[in-house]
Structure formats: C-alpha cells, structure tokens
Design a protein around this motif. Structure first.
Motif, short mmCIF file in Angstrom:
data_model
loop_
_atom_site.label_atom_id
_atom_site.label_comp_id
_atom_site.label_asym_id
_atom_site.label_seq_id
_atom_site.Cartn_x
_atom_site.Cartn_y
_atom_site.Cartn_z
N ILE A 262 -4.26 1.19 -3.50
CA ILE A 262 -3.75 1.21 -2.13
C ILE A 262 -4.81 0.70 -1.18
N ARG B 20 9.25 7.74 4.26
CA ARG B 20 10.22 8.42 3.42
C ARG B 20 10.31 7.72 2.08
N ALA B 21 10.33 8.49 0.99
CA ALA B 21 10.47 7.93 -0.34
C ALA B 21 11.23 8.91 -1.21
N ILE C 52 2.69 8.00 -5.92
CA ILE C 52 1.85 9.10 -6.39
C ILE C 52 2.68 10.39 -6.42
N PHE C 53 3.48 10.58 -5.38
CA PHE C 53 4.24 11.82 -5.28
C PHE C 53 5.68 11.64 -5.73
N THR D 205 2.72 1.86 -3.31
CA THR D 205 1.81 2.47 -4.29
C THR D 205 1.54 3.92 -3.93
N PHE D 206 1.31 4.16 -2.67
CA PHE D 206 0.97 5.51 -2.22
C PHE D 206 2.11 6.50 -2.48
N THR D 207 3.31 6.12 -2.09
CA THR D 207 4.42 7.06 -2.23
C THR D 207 4.72 7.33 -3.71
N GLY E 210 0.82 -1.21 0.00
CA GLY E 210 0.00 0.00 0.00
C GLY E 210 0.86 1.26 0.00
N LEU E 211 1.90 1.24 0.81
CA LEU E 211 2.72 2.44 0.89
C LEU E 211 3.65 2.60 -0.30
N ALA F 62 10.11 4.91 -4.66
CA ALA F 62 8.99 4.58 -3.78
C ALA F 62 9.48 4.44 -2.34
N CYS F 63 8.56 4.02 -1.51
CA CYS F 63 8.78 3.96 -0.06
C CYS F 63 10.13 3.35 0.33
N GLN G 96 -5.17 -2.84 -1.49
CA GLN G 96 -4.11 -3.57 -0.80
C GLN G 96 -4.36 -3.60 0.69
#
Lengths: 513, 619
Positions: B33, B234-235, A62-63, A58-60, A55-56, A68-69, B36
């Motif tokens: 998301i 953090r990414a 986005i920006f 995919t989420f990260t 999930g994270l 990614a994460c 998931q």
C-alpha cells in the motif's frame, strides 16, 4: 456538443479503468491505466488517482479479503469502485455539492459503471480477453476510449458531464421496463415471436420486441435482455425520432438534443464526439479511431427503406457507405450473434442470429431479412397497430397521488412514475427518498454478506421534515419506493396508501396479509 | 500495582529497547500500500512521502518530563492516597510540564507547576486493570470481538446497571496486524499522530502497529494532499471511518452494522476522552515537535478507552447525547439536590452525584452548564479507574465541551460501591475545602436516606414495559405505584395476546426529553433477555436514531420500521423523542396507541425518572 479537451479544466468528474496485473514494476505504473477521463489530465495526476485506488484496494483486503474497496467518501468527492473483471477496476470520482444538485446514491453511480462494462462486453467481449489477445494493451485502450467516451457523451449537458443524481431516485438502471398488454395483444405478440422463430429457422436465434421504449417480449436470458434493451434505448429506439421518451430522464437532458432522431441521419457523421476524437491526437490511444467499431457513437443507426435499421458503426465503412451488420456477444451462452433490427412506427423488433448460422456474410443476412419481410411484416404491422391502440401514452403508468418505483430484482424489471410526474416533487422529498434508498442499499448489502439465503423483509415509512412520506418496502426480492407529498399526517394513512397501491398494482406483493 | 504498571508501560520500553524498525510486524500488503501511495507521490510533486514506520524516538518533551514508567507509578500513588496532606500537595506542585503549564496558562492560576506527564490523572485511571486481561476468558465478554461469534454484554440495561463482569482494559496485546485474529476483530479503534506514530489501538500493542499506523497516516495525508479529506471507506461488510482532529488522527475499522455516522460520533467521543485526560493544549506539543510521542502521556489509560468503547455497544447516551437519571422519589432527589446546591453556591463549578452511569442529582454554578457528552466521558473516566474507588482523589480533568483548553480539578469520592460524588472546580488548591464539603454532603445524604434509596432503586430498576398502565391518568403520577401495581387483566389485551413482551407486543422503549437533555429507557425484559439480543436492539436503535437525524435533512418527524427482528417506531417532536421496539408481528395501529400510552406514562412519572429544575441547563 461533445467532449472536448477544453472542458477538462472545469471537469469535476474523473473516470478510470485500470488493470492491477499490469505495471507492477517501478516506472511502469502508466501501463496499468486502460482508460482515463479526462484524458488530458497530467499523467502524474492520473497516477495519483490510480495509486490511491490501488492502495485502498490492498488496504481494505487486509480486513475484508472477500470484498475490497467499494467506495471512498471524502469531504468533497465520492470515489466509486467496481471490479468489473478480476483485477480490472473501474473507478468513478464525482464531486459533491449541495448547490449543484450533486447529491449521489453510490449504488446508482456503480450502476453506471456496471452498465458501461456490460455494454462493452456485449460488443467487444471481456477486457481481459482483449488484453490476452494483445498484451501491449493498445487495442483495448482504443476500444475503451471510444466506447466509454461515446457512452459518457450521453450525459453531457452543455459542456459538463452530469450524471444522474438524487432526482433520478425513482428510477432503476439495469432493469427493463415492460409494456403491460391485454391478453389479446399478448397472444398476437406470442404468435409474432413464433413466426419470427420459424423465419430464422434456428432454435439458437433470439428475438426482442420493444414498443416505444418498453419491452414487449424477449427470448433472451434476463442479463442479455437488460443489455440489449439498454442498448436499444440508447441507440435504436424510435423515441429518438418522436422526442417523447420515458427513457430520457435516465440520460438527463439528452432528449432534446436527439429529437432529430437516429432515423434521419446517416451521412451526418459529425457528432460532437467525433470532433473531439479528431482533435485528440495527443492521447495515448492515438488518433486512428476509424478502424474500430463504435457501437455507442451517437446517431449512427438509420432506418433503411426496407424497415431494417442500418448502421455504420464500423468506422472503416463510413466513406463508401457499405454497411455491415454488427454482432454482439451473448453473456449467457458466450455466443456471437448478428444483430438485426426492424422498425415499424413505434415497434422495434430485434433479431439475433448466430454467426455460425450465416455462412456467406452479408449475403446471408440479406436473405434472412428477405425472409422476415416476406413472412412477418404483416404480422408486425398488426401487432404494432394493436399495441398502439392499447397504449395510453407516456403517462400510462402514472398513479394519481403516488410517486413510485417498483423493482423486481429477480426478473430485472422495474416500473416507475413517469418522469414528468416525478419532477413535481420537491428537492427535499427527493433527497429524503434518495437517502432512504441508500439505507436500503446498505441493508441489502449486509444481508448479502451475512445471510445470503435470508429473504430480506423490510418496511420503512418516514415522515420527513417537509411532511412528505417517504416509504420503502422490500419483500421477496421485490422493492417498492414511494414518495407521498400530499398524504395525511398519520402513519396509518400512509400505510393504507401503500396497501392500496400494492393490492391494485403489485398483486398484493407488499400487502401485509 | 507495580506489576501492572510494568505491563502497561511496556510500550514505553518497546520504543527504546526494540529494534526501531519493526519490520517483522509489517505485513507485505502494508508495504504494498505504501509502495502504491509513495510511488505515486514521487510523481506527485507536492505530496510528501509518508512517514516511514519507525517507532518514536525517545526525545523531545518526553526527555524533559518525568515520563518514565516508574516515576509515573510513584506519582500515581501520590495522588491517589487519600487524605495524605503531603502527597496531595506533591501531586499539585510536582514537575515542570509543558502540558500543565499550558493548561494553567488558560486558567491563569498556577505558575510553573504541575506535571505534564499526565501524572495526576494517569494515576487516577487504574493502571492496574491492564494486567491479566489478555486471558482467553475475557474474549467472550468483550464487546466487539472476532468476526464469528458475537460477544456481548452479559447483563444490564441501557443506561442502567452496566455489566459487572466486563473488565475494562486492553485486550490481545500480543496481536498485531500480521495476526489473523487481529484482522478478524469486529471493531478496531486507532489513534495516531499526524506523523503516523501510534497513540492508541484497541487491540494489539501500539508499537507493534507502527507500520500499520504509518499506512493509515499515508492514506489520510495522501487524500489531504489532493485537497480533500477522507471520511469513510467501505468494503463489503467493513467500514473504515476517519476523523482528523488537528494533529491527532482517529480511525475506526468495523464490520458491525453500525451506521458510519455512529462510528464517526464514537471517534469524536474517543477524542473527547483523550482531551478530558490531556486537554487540547496537547496540540502545542505537536506544533513544537511534529514527531512528538504522546503515548507516555496516556500511559495506563487503556481501561478508560476500552470501557468507553465498550459503552458504544450498550449505553444509549453515546448516541442520544443525553444522560439518564436513577429513578428516585421526588423528595429524595430534592434532598440530594439541595445539599449540592449549597456546594455550588460556594464556588464549586459542578457538583454531581451519580450511581454508576445514572445521575442522582446534578447542580451547576450559575450559567455553567454541563454537556451530556462531558458527563458521559467524566463518568466513564471515573468508573473505569479502579483507584477512584479505593481512595479520595483530586484529579485534573478537562471537559471537552465546556472548555477543551483548560483543566478543571475533580474531587472524586465513592460514598458506597456504586454511588460517587464529583465536585469540579477551577481552583487547584480546593482539595481541603472540597473534602470538608464532601463530609457535609455525606452526612446529609445519610440522614435523608438518599444512599439507601439509590441502592434500592438500583435493585428495583426503573420502568418495566409490563407495567405500562392501561389507562394512564394524570393522577397516578408515581412510578412506585406503577411498580407495585398488578398487571392489567389478561382480557384487556386480547388482540395482542399472541405477541411476546409487554402490552401489544411492546418490548422496550427509550424516551428522550429534549429540554432536559435526559432520557429514560425501560428495563430489559422478555424476550430481550440475552446480551446478544440487547446489543442487537441497541444497534437497531442506533440505526433508527441515525436515520431520523440525517445531517442535512433531519430530523424527520416519524418513522415506522419493520424488519425480521422488530417493529420500531420513532417519534420526534419539539419536546421529546420516543424510540420504541415491538414484536415484529405487532399491529401498526396498536403500536401507535401504545406509544402514546408510553409518552403519557413517562409524563406521569417524570418527577421520578428525570432530574427536574436543575440549574440553568441550556444549549
């Protein structure tokens, strides 16, 4: 010792490897999981970890589509992410706790993930390739299970896995520590390398020479050198038998458990992990571990009569004691090479010979060994003697008054205060140093994204609450970290100390003028 | 004003008029998301499904309140009208709001009156500013815009004159999470409720971000269900910082270089700003109805939040937790303090005289102390609300650090374009008394020339690094004399000649007095000329501050830091903290000497740059 399922109730560490391309449909999510520790965690809980991670990721995106994460910091846990191969993720979850020294530097934890993956690649090739070969994933799961469990076994203290924490802050995983040799010795080593080349008779052969646990010479690329060096320290080094090892603080607390040494125990197959594997029938990977290679299985290398190390890491040969020569993949050339290791006292010579080059298998290997023994053993003895004479012991690189770590990122090398000396530092100083390294890690990371061509120049000197000076210097790809506990209170005194160190031990790399 | 209100309250209409399923704005990846997370939750017994991204149904408290946009406008008008007896009366006695009652419960004074619709103060905050702000011209000005091309403050110094060109208010209302431009904004702030309803978003319309909001909620509650609390993700260059305050979730997504600790504090302040407007008793609304929709209560406050967020890139008070004073001659400040003291003794809790973000004088009733963060939030609230400027106002506010549960009442009056008086009281009926007091105060200030002096100080600025005395002596303790003093002869600084800026390459400094909770910073001068450079220096200080004040280890004692941009020195003692920026080529020994001179200089002029001997000020 060994990882047994009974530990998992109290286990604070989770480690998973999953493939985002698998298990896309509802109800098939389990198919994503390629490895999970602790393995006896209920599937729902395993899926919950994977679900949050995915999930994270995919989420990260986005920006931050380009990266990614990388980490989730929660109140009680740190989740460290590493995309080992495209869509193949490794996630390590550690519990934080001030009381139990569970204070981590994220990049150091990620270093563990990188290391285990690099080593895995060295022996088995990429995870993706294995999955492509066998889409059901059964084989890759077996390989990963044995490999990662064998790897984690080194971190086992008592019944708990204890990953390197802030106490290892003056230490850099994924780098090679070099032996400094005299000019004369260096020439001897050079001629040994040439001699070995001529014995092997092929330009695509390689050699790597270690003295104790320090690298003396290599003909491999930096990445392959790091991998093979790491493996040698883990499983081949004579340090196992001598008990005096500078690598041991990488694997905290393991030195003593290995003092019996790799060299003595071929028939003694019963490491802790073996037992745990045997009892793991319920695990999805099944119990048939005996038909796969376990290069990281502890205590599986032994010195044969001829000085060459032999192994039974190929499980299938355990019973009839027939030893095969293991092979590894080189990262740079993607070539598969036989790995031969010869050991004389403190000297380890590792030879890599392309599979293509040996037509008749073990027989051909024997001939190569024979060649080396006949032509090079005298030289090897001589080099060992020379190096031993010049060797100042485990505190050779101690600089009085300083506790330091010097990293050369371009060459993947490092040098540090001996661990015995680092332990004299107070917890406060070490935590402060760890924090400072974390800060530098972030700065380096930002530079990487913002301005990859910029040479990062950074100097930070902090006088901590406990009056220790904690210092970081970054310049031209080199990094220097230092803790000075007994230094004078003035900043100028501390800078002067760095300057002196730089001039004397770093060829002035960190000097201002 | 009405046209603006139509704008600012459009969210309200959205929630009722629009298709309740904003599927158009929900990006596929959001679905993924949630998929998931939910698919996992199905396996995970205890974890409830994340709230589906449906806009808030319009019911519950909202129904019982006059929260409709137009009634808000009217109320707003009512409160703002200065001197109109009837209307002020109205604003106090109108409505039967839960919120108001809550607050009065605490106060134990007002029974069953007041307006929960945030009426009084919703008015105060200049709903007008949200219109016409989405124009493209503003993009260049605002703080943290799109990834490429850094916007920034136009002018102004830390704690000094804030840029007059910067226009508070919501930007880019037409964006949502599906817009590429939205995704590329450098710094997002979100506030949502624990059920996933959007409350505030810095960019984009809240209700179009319902799906995104639900995703944030899903992440937070998923980790919570696992018995933990997510703080930071953090990414690459991005950081996602989470802050949970009871039923209110705050999230910052940023690719600025700020330390996550700073972002976390910024969320804390954002929450504080919300509490300043609503009090913490808002939590009870969520207890009664978990799906409570808070947006109507904050209607029209966009300008307050956007200006607070803007201050995160120029106002050191946001990370120093200290306030700054307008430099004034000691007798001038004394004169202002004396008359405020008289008011404080007559039952006013705090009397504050400010010029923009800087304090002229401040007096608290006995034992009452005002936290610098509260001052920051209060000043931001007043200054970002156009209406305070045009009229005499009496507005309920809450000081989150003083008492997060209770409303106080702020009498606010602008004495001139920049200078305003705030009188805080717990008594909701004090308007006329305070008005009388204000008239007296105004007379005294005029007579003693305080307002003129303040204006002059605004123009002259405070300490300039070029004026750093070569040999500061205790005698020369007057800022004005330094200001007028000729520059040191050039040969005195031979070794520093090649460096830019002031003596020995000194570019800038901030001095924070720990006892006084105040700081003073030098004016920007060459080479820190452009907004971009000022913002970069601000961020460097912010990083230095965070590094020095490590939560577990800190504070450290000294730090020297040299990178490609600066030499930074920080020195923390029991009495003060000094942050100084030098030319990156500055000599270490000379920089240290210069820092000592700066400290001496500040001590010499502390009478003028600090408010000394203010009423008991202790924490």
């Amino acid at each position: 010792m060994g990882l047994s399922p009974a530990n998992t109730a109290t286990e604070t560490l989770k480690f998973c490897i999953f493939d985002l391309r698998r298990g896309q449909h509802e109800g098939e999510e389990l198919d994503k999981i390629l490895f999970f520790y602790p393995a006896d965690m209920p599937f729902s809980a395993q899926l919950s970890v994977i679900g949050l991670s995915e999930g994270l990721i995919t989420f990260t995106r986005i920006f931050s589509p380009e990266a990614a994460c990388e980490v989730i910091e929660a109140e009680m846990h740190s989740h460290v992410f590493y995309e080992a191969e495209p869509d193949i993720w490794m996630v390590l979850i550690v519990e934080k706790s001030k009381e139990t020294d569970a204070i981590w530097r994220i990049d150091a934890l990620r270093g563990i993930l990188k290391e285990v993956h690099s080593l895995f690649m060295m022996f088995h090739g990429s995870i993706r390739a294995l999955l492509d070969k066998e889409p059901s994933g059964g084989i890759v799961r077996k390989h990963l299970y044995s490999f990662v469990m064998d790897y984690l076994d080194d971190f086992l203290i008592g019944k708990k896995i204890q990953l390197p924490n802030f106490r290892n802050t003056l230490k850099e995983r994924g780098t090679v520590q070099m032996l400094t040799v005299s000019r004369e010795a260096a020439m001897e080593v050079q001629s040994l390398v040439r001699l070995l080349e001529s014995c092997l008779g092929s330009a695509s052969c390689h050699s790597l020479i270690l003295f104790q646990d320090l690298l003396v010479s290599t003909t491999l690329s930096p990445d392959d050198t790091v991998n093979l060096y790491t493996y040698a320290l883990l499983r081949l080094s004579p340090a196992f038998s001598s008990g005096s090892s500078t690598w041991s603080y990488l694997r905290k607390g393991k030195a003593t458990s290995h003092t019996t040494g790799a060299v003595s125990m071929l028939a003694n197959a019963g490491s802790g992990l073996d037992q745990s594997h045997g009892s793991r029938d319920s695990h999805p990977t099944g119990d048939s571990n005996h038909d796969i290679t376990r290069p990281l299985q502890p205590n599986k290398w032994a010195r044969g009569k001829d000085g060459f190390l032999v192994t039974d890491i190929r499980g299938s040969y355990v019973n009839n004691m027939v030893h095969t020569t293991p092979a590894i993949w080189l990262q740079q050339t993607e070539e598969k090479m036989y790995i031969l290791a010869y050991q004389h006292k403190s000297l380890t010579v590792i030879l890599l010979i392309p599979l293509m080059f040996i037509m008749d298998g073990e027989q051909g290997i024997s001939m190569v060994k024979q060649q080396v023994l006949e032509n090079a053993s005298a030289k090897i003895f001589k080099v060992e003697e020379k190096l031993s004479k010049g060797w100042a012991g485990e505190n050779a690189y101690h600089v009085s008054g300083y506790r330091y770590l010097l990293v050369d990122g371009d060459r993947s090398t490092s040098r540090a205060s001996p661990p015995g000396k680092v332990t004299t530092l107070t917890k406060e100083s070490l935590v402060a140093a760890s924090r400072l390294r974390e800060e530098v890690d972030l700065e380096k990371g930002r530079t990487k994204w913002d301005n990859p061509d910029l040479e990062k120049e950074l100097e930070i000197c902090i006088r901590a609450k406990n009056n220790a000076w904690v210092i970081a210097r970054v310049t031209r790809g080199k990094e220097l970290y230092m803790v000075l506990e007994k230094a004078n209170e003035t900043l100028l005194y501390a800078s002067d100390a760095v300057e002196k160190f730089s001039n004397k031990y770093c060829n002035g790399a960190f000097s201002l003028e | 004003m009405s046209s603006d209100d139509a704008h600012s309250s459009s969210s309200e209409h959205d929630s009722t008029d629009q298709n309740p399923n904003p599927s158009t704005s929900i990006d596929q990846s959001l679905d993924a998301i949630e998929g998931q997370l939910t698919s996992i939750s199905l396996n995970h017994r205890n974890s409830p499904l994340p709230e589906p991204p449906i806009p808030p149904p319009h019911h519950g408290i909202g129904d019982t309140l006059p929260s409709d946009a137009h009634s808000q406008v009217e109320e707003v008008g009512a409160v703002e009208k200065s001197g109109s007896d009837v209307e002020v009366e109205n604003s106090v006695s109108r409505g039967e709001g839960v919120l108001w009652r809550n607050s009065s419960d605490v106060e134990g004074e007002v029974e069953g009156q007041g307006s929960p619709s945030s009426s009084g103060y919703a008015g105060g905050k200049g709903t007008s500013s949200s219109s016409g702000v989405s124009g493209s011209g503003i993009e260049e000005i605002s703080g943290d815009e799109v990834d490429q091309g850094e916007g920034g403050i136009r002018s102004g110094s830390f704690g000094g004159s804030v840029d007059s060109e910067w226009v508070p208010g919501k930007r880019h209302v037409n964006e949502d999470d599906a817009s590429v431009s939205w995704r590329k904004r450098k710094k997002h702030f979100f506030v949502l409720s624990h059920s996933g309803k959007p409350i505030y978003s810095r960019y984009g319309d809240e209700h179009r971000l319902a799906g995104f909001s639900a995703t944030l909620q899903a992440i937070i509650s998923f980790v919570e269900n696992g018995g933990d609390r997510v703080k930071l993700v953090r990414a690459g260059k991005h950081q996602v910082v989470f802050l949970v305050k009871g039923p209110i979730y705050l999230v910052c997504i940023s690719c600025t270089e700020e330390p996550h600790e700073s972002l976390n504090e910024q969320l804390e302040l954002l929450y504080g700003q919300m509490i300043l407007i609503l009090t913490k008793s808002i939590n009870r609304c969520f207890e009664k109805n978990p799906k409570f929709d808070m947006t109507p209560l904050l209607g029209g406050t966009d300008a307050v939040f956007s200006s607070l967020i803007h201050s995160y890139s120029w106002n050191p008070a946001t990370f120093l937790h200290a306030y700054s004073c307008l430099p004034l001659a000691y007798p001038t400040r004394q004169a202002a303090g004396a008359i405020l003291q008289d008011v404080a003794e007559s039952g006013v809790l705090f009397a504050i005289l400010m010029c923009k973000h800087k304090v002229i004088s401040l007096v608290g009733a006995q034992k009452a102390s005002l936290h610098p963060d509260d001052m920051l939030l209060l000043a931001n609230f007043v200054m970002s609300s156009e209406s305070f400027r045009t009229s005499e106002s009496f507005s309920p506010i809450c000081l989150p650090r003083y008492n997060p549960m209770a409303f106080l009442y702020a009498y606010v009056y602008y004495l001139d374009a920049d200078t305003y008086l705030m009188l805080l009281t717990a008594n909701p009926d004090a308007f006329y008394r305070l008005k009388d007091w204000r008239i007296r105060i105004e007379m005294v200030l005029l007579k003693s020339n305080v307002l003129n002096e303040a204006q002059r100080s605004m123009l002259d600025g405070g300490m300039h690094v070029e004026d750093l005395p070569v040999d500061p002596s205790p005698r020369s303790g007057s800022l004005s004399s330094h200001l007028g003093q000729p520059r040191p002869p050039p040969d005195s600084a031979d070794r520093c000649k090649a460096l830019l800026g002031g003596p020995c390459g000194l570019w800038h400094f901030i001095y924070r007095s720990i006892y006084l909770d105040q700081y003073v910073s030098s004016e920007f001068s060459s080479p820190i000329n452009t907004p971009k450079q000022q913002k970069r220096l601000y961020r460097a200080y912010q990083k230095l501050y965070t590094s020095m004040h490590d939560r577990e280890l800190g504070p450290h004692k000294t730090q020297f830091r040299r990178d490609n941009n600066y030499v930074l020195l920080c020195w923390v003692t029991q009495d003060f903290e000094l942050y100084a920026a030098f030319d990156p080529l500055a000599d270490k020994a000379l920089a240290i000497k210069t820092c000592n001179r700066v400290c001496q200089w500040v001590k010499d002029v502390e009478n003028e740059v600090f408010l000394l001997g203010a009423s008991p000020f202790s924490w």
